[in-house]
Motif scaffolding. Structure first.
Motif, short mmCIF file in Angstrom:
data_model
loop_
_atom_site.label_atom_id
_atom_site.label_comp_id
_atom_site.label_asym_id
_atom_site.label_seq_id
_atom_site.Cartn_x
_atom_site.Cartn_y
_atom_site.Cartn_z
N UNK A 101 -25.77 -15.25 36.62
CA UNK A 101 -24.89 -16.36 35.76
C UNK A 101 -26.17 -17.47 35.61
N UNK A 102 -27.11 -17.78 36.25
CA UNK A 102 -28.23 -18.55 35.95
C UNK A 102 -28.93 -18.54 34.50
N UNK A 103 -28.83 -17.01 34.20
CA UNK A 103 -29.41 -17.08 32.88
C UNK A 103 -28.32 -16.89 31.75
N UNK A 104 -26.93 -16.66 31.89
CA UNK A 104 -26.23 -16.58 30.90
C UNK A 104 -26.03 -17.65 30.07
N UNK A 105 -25.55 -19.03 30.71
CA UNK A 105 -25.63 -20.21 29.81
C UNK A 105 -26.75 -20.59 28.82
N UNK A 106 -27.93 -20.04 29.53
CA UNK A 106 -29.04 -20.38 28.63
C UNK A 106 -29.32 -19.47 27.55
N UNK A 107 -28.88 -18.05 27.86
CA UNK A 107 -28.93 -17.17 26.87
C UNK A 107 -28.11 -17.55 25.63
N UNK A 108 -26.65 -17.92 26.02
CA UNK A 108 -25.58 -18.16 25.06
C UNK A 108 -26.07 -19.38 24.25
N UNK A 109 -26.52 -20.60 24.68
CA UNK A 109 -26.98 -21.63 23.95
C UNK A 109 -28.31 -21.61 23.28
N UNK A 110 -29.26 -21.13 24.03
CA UNK A 110 -30.69 -21.50 23.70
C UNK A 110 -30.77 -20.66 22.42
N UNK A 111 -30.06 -19.27 22.34
CA UNK A 111 -30.19 -18.48 21.08
C UNK A 111 -29.70 -19.10 19.90
N UNK A 112 -28.61 -19.90 20.02
CA UNK A 112 -28.07 -20.72 18.78
C UNK A 112 -28.78 -22.14 18.50
N UNK A 154 -26.33 -26.60 29.34
CA UNK A 154 -27.49 -26.45 29.72
C UNK A 154 -28.57 -26.08 28.69
N UNK A 155 -28.20 -25.52 27.84
CA UNK A 155 -29.13 -25.50 26.55
C UNK A 155 -29.82 -26.67 25.93
N UNK A 156 -28.69 -27.59 25.98
CA UNK A 156 -29.21 -29.09 25.43
C UNK A 156 -29.96 -29.63 26.50
N UNK A 157 -29.73 -29.62 27.76
CA UNK A 157 -30.52 -29.97 28.58
C UNK A 157 -31.94 -29.74 28.95
N UNK A 158 -31.92 -28.39 28.77
CA UNK A 158 -33.27 -27.64 28.77
C UNK A 158 -34.09 -28.16 27.70
N UNK A 159 -33.67 -27.91 26.45
CA UNK A 159 -34.32 -28.42 25.36
C UNK A 159 -35.07 -29.83 25.60
N UNK A 178 -40.84 -37.29 35.40
CA UNK A 178 -41.02 -35.99 35.46
C UNK A 178 -39.71 -35.72 36.51
N UNK A 179 -39.38 -36.09 37.53
CA UNK A 179 -38.32 -35.87 38.33
C UNK A 179 -36.96 -35.72 37.42
N UNK A 180 -36.84 -36.79 36.71
CA UNK A 180 -35.59 -36.88 35.79
C UNK A 180 -35.53 -35.49 34.76
N UNK A 181 -36.81 -35.38 34.14
CA UNK A 181 -36.99 -34.18 33.35
C UNK A 181 -36.67 -32.82 33.89
N UNK A 182 -36.94 -32.64 35.08
CA UNK A 182 -36.88 -31.45 35.94
C UNK A 182 -35.38 -31.39 36.40
N UNK A 183 -34.96 -32.46 36.75
CA UNK A 183 -33.54 -32.37 37.06
C UNK A 183 -32.45 -32.17 35.89
N UNK A 184 -32.97 -32.81 34.65
CA UNK A 184 -31.79 -32.55 33.60
C UNK A 184 -31.53 -31.26 33.33
N UNK A 185 -32.03 -30.26 33.17
CA UNK A 185 -31.53 -28.70 33.01
C UNK A 185 -30.79 -28.08 34.28
N UNK A 186 -31.48 -28.73 35.22
CA UNK A 186 -30.79 -27.98 36.56
C UNK A 186 -29.40 -28.62 36.80
N UNK A 187 -28.98 -29.88 36.59
CA UNK A 187 -27.92 -30.51 36.83
C UNK A 187 -26.51 -29.65 35.99
N UNK A 188 -26.91 -29.41 34.95
CA UNK A 188 -25.55 -28.77 34.20
C UNK A 188 -25.59 -27.25 34.58
N UNK A 189 -26.86 -26.73 34.86
CA UNK A 189 -26.89 -25.48 35.42
C UNK A 189 -26.27 -25.24 36.68
#
Length: 497
Positions: free
Chosen positions: A19-30, A194-199, A396-407
């Motif tokens: 499931x770590x991959x699922x929210x990224x797939x759903x959101x990053x595709x759109x 997750x997708x928004x945080x990753x971008x 750098x720490x904030x940017x690394x944490x940003x996608x990991x927190x909602x994930x």
């Protein structure tokens, strides 16, 4: 450990990892489709570069998600054959539709998108990635419909020793399950977080790197990552608000279908009117009573939609004398028909889930999600106007944490959903212990669990390495795709990545 515990651990490990991959797939595709739309409409090269940059990250995630998802199906036959036999008639339809409609839709149009840059007209090529994004959401529809049935088994009857869909009307009830209708938008909102945080996180890291370069930083790169950083942050914030609204609706549906789950999530041992929500509760070692708690008055009653919320002890006593009932005192048809079987075969079953896990996963889900949204707001403030973030370990720490927190919030949310349903595989019907394969031995389950865990560990290393490699590379240099009319029909397909 016995076979049941080991089988649960194995399924938990593989499911949480997948499931770590699922929210990224759903959101990053759109999100990729949205950015490509900007390019098609404006012709601005920065949007094309962003499309191919985030498209590559999406493809890496999609490939690993498919590989890890295949293992899930093996376990139904290996460790959970009794569960598969009991729910096969119910799960067969939505899972078949997921494979035939959703996955085929994703894979077909993904191939067209990857290889069709110089073969398809711009708008037709754009439609391909939108169809991929639609396919990922359609896949979520069927999977969540099946899972929601486990939480609230509607539209089914007990026949020939298993659950069966009660005709066409029953299938419609499964697909319009009240739990599913609120779970689906909540899962989509959480995925978009997750997708928004990753971008936003990837773009924010690159903006700090570009600031370090000073006047040597390419202006087009700065403009591109400024756009994607703001887009990702706004998506994160908007999705967070939507997740809060849908989460409230989901909690009310959860209380109706599984009143014990909400009580366990709160650590509410005794029935309470105008019930408080505890920020922190310390209970006795046996989990039977509250010792100390820090509470917000009335919040639990608001979340549940009822002034009076039943406590764990009262629900346990009620189950011992009356059996499984929903909040309003009703049962689904399957719960009614299986009640005698349940009482005869599983006397003395304790209906209380693991309170420690239910309590803390519920709070970690909320806390991590809110923390991610807060960083998104901070990011928008720091990059307002022409400003660029100051490079350093903190940023750098904030940017690394940003996608990991909602994930991780997504992961803890699903752990709460599944652990809070215990001791049931199908709420109020099939106990977890009844679903394990009778011929599976401890040695067999341990062996397969070790093999899958090691395999997933290797895949995790590959995933992280590829993600970091292509993230550091930054925006690719691109040339606008050729007009398909100018290309020989016999020319080979172009591989864009």
């Amino acid at each position: 450990m016995d076979t049941v515990t080991l089988a649960r651990w194995q399924f938990g490990i593989t499911t949480v990892y997948h499931y770590l991959f699922v929210p990224i797939t759903i959101s990053l595709s759109m999100i990729t489709a949205i950015i490509q739309t900007f390019w098609v409409r404006t012709g601005n090269e920065k949007y094309l570069r962003l499309t191919k940059f985030f498209g590559k990250l999406f493809l890496i995630n999609f490939a690993l998600g498919v590989v890890t998802g295949i293992v899930q199906e093996f376990q139904f036959g290996m460790n959970w054959s009794e569960y598969s036999r009991f729910v096969g008639d119910v799960f067969g339809a939505p899972l078949a539709l997921e494979a035939l409609l959703a996955f085929f839709l994703e894979s077909t149009f993904l191939g067209l998108w990857i290889f069709g840059w110089d073969k398809l007209p711009k708008k037709l090529h754009l439609m391909a990635i939108y169809m991929v994004a639609f396919g990922t959401m359609l896949s979520a529809v069927f999977i969540l419909a099946a899972n929601s049935w486990m939480q609230n088994p509607v539209g089914t009857t007990f026949n020939n020793g298993r659950a069966e869909i009660d005709g066409v009307q029953g299938f419609l009830e499964v697909m319009t399950n009240p739990v599913f209708l609120v779970t689906f938008p909540h899962v989509l909102a959480a995925a978009w977080m997750v997708g928004g945080a990753l971008v936003a996180g990837v773009s924010g890291w690159h903006l700090a790197r570009l600031r370090r370069l000073g006047d040597e930083a390419p202006e087009q790169d700065v403009k591109a990552f400024k756009f994607s950083a703001r887009l990702g942050a706004w998506i994160l914030i908007g999705a967070s608000l939507l997740a809060m609204i849908t989460g409230d609706l989901q909690s009310k549906a959860m209380v109706q279908a599984q009143p014990m789950k909400m009580s366990a999530a709160e650590g509410l041992y005794n029935t309470e009117t105008n019930a408080s929500f505890s920020v922190l509760t310390i209970g006795s070692l046996d989990g039977s009573e509250e010792v100390w708690a820090l509470k917000i008055p009335g919040l639990l009653s608001f979340l549940s939609g009822h002034e009076t919320v039943d406590g764990i002890n009262e629900l346990r006593e009620r189950y011992a004398t009356q059996g499984y009932y929903q909040f309003d005192g009703t049962q689904t048809k399957l719960q009614q028909e299986y009640a005698a079987e349940l009482k005869a075969n599983y006397p003395g079953l304790d209906p209380v889930p693991n309170i420690f896990l239910s309590y803390w996963t519920f709070r970690l889900m909320i806390t991590l999600g809110m923390a991610g949204a807060a960083i998104g707001v901070l990011m928008l403030w720091l990059i307002r106007g022409d400003r660029l973030p100051k490079p350093g370990r903190l940023w750098t720490g904030l940017m690394v944490a940003l996608p990991l927190l909602p994930l991780f919030a997504n992961s803890f949310g699903w752990i709460f959903t599944e652990m809070g349903r215990q001791p049931w595989l199908v709420a109020g019907v099939l106990p977890t212990a009844a679903g394990v394969s009778p011929t599976a031995s401890v040695a067999e389950v341990v062996t397969s669990m070790v093999v899958f865990t090691l395999l997933y560990g290797v895949l995790a290393v590959i995933e992280v390495w590829l993600f970091l490699k292509y993230t550091r590379m930054g925006l690719p240099e691109v040339e606008p795709p050729l007009d398909p009319a100018d290309i020989d029909d016999d020319a080979p397909l172009t591989f864009a990545y």
